[in-house]
Design a protein around this motif. Sequence first.
Motif, PDB file in Angstrom:
ATOM      1  N   PHE A  42      15.384   5.040  12.216  1.00 13.47           N
ATOM      2  CA  PHE A  42      15.018   4.961  10.817  1.00 13.47           C
ATOM      3  C   PHE A  42      14.081   6.082  10.369  1.00 13.47           C
ATOM      4  O   PHE A  42      13.670   6.084   9.231  1.00 13.47           O
ATOM      5  N   PRO A  47      10.981   1.389  10.745  1.00 11.67           N
ATOM      6  CA  PRO A  47      11.858   0.559   9.914  1.00 11.67           C
ATOM      7  C   PRO A  47      11.143  -0.138   8.755  1.00 11.67           C
ATOM      8  O   PRO A  47      11.774  -0.882   8.027  1.00 11.67           O
ATOM      9  N   PHE A  50      12.553   0.915   5.265  1.00 11.48           N
ATOM     10  CA  PHE A  50      13.968   0.541   5.213  1.00 11.48           C
ATOM     11  C   PHE A  50      14.131  -0.972   5.117  1.00 11.48           C
ATOM     12  O   PHE A  50      14.892  -1.462   4.281  1.00 11.48           O
ATOM     13  N   LYS A  53      13.066  -2.288   1.676  1.00 14.42           N
ATOM     14  CA  LYS A  53      14.078  -2.045   0.653  1.00 14.42           C
ATOM     15  C   LYS A  53      15.282  -2.972   0.840  1.00 14.42           C
ATOM     16  O   LYS A  53      15.824  -3.497  -0.135  1.00 14.42           O
TER      17      LYS A  53
END
Length: 108
Positions: A42, A47, A50, A53
């Motif tokens: 990522f 992460p 990510f 989101k």
Amino acid sequence: MTTSFLLIVQIILVVILVIAVLLQKSSSIGLGAYSGSNESVFGAKGPASFLAKMTFLIGFLFVANTITLGYMYSSAKEESVVDNMVESTNVVAPTATTTPMAPTPAVK
């Protein structure tokens, strides 16, 4: 048919949302400790952004699907449960032609 499809999508969204929340980093490690080294996949930040989101996107889809299901179920059912209860409580009184039950003899 469309409501059953949306219901299946709802269940899938719930499972994905729970997994996304459990994989996020928290004060206690949670399930993120079992995911291994995600930083290489990522990016340098890991992460966190990510998953944040993705959690927001899945949560938005969940809410939109819930509102759609609620609208479809309410438009499909034109009478409420209370309307059905009022109709079922209209009991007809017994007529004069019915014979009353004989009293039972006392048992000694």
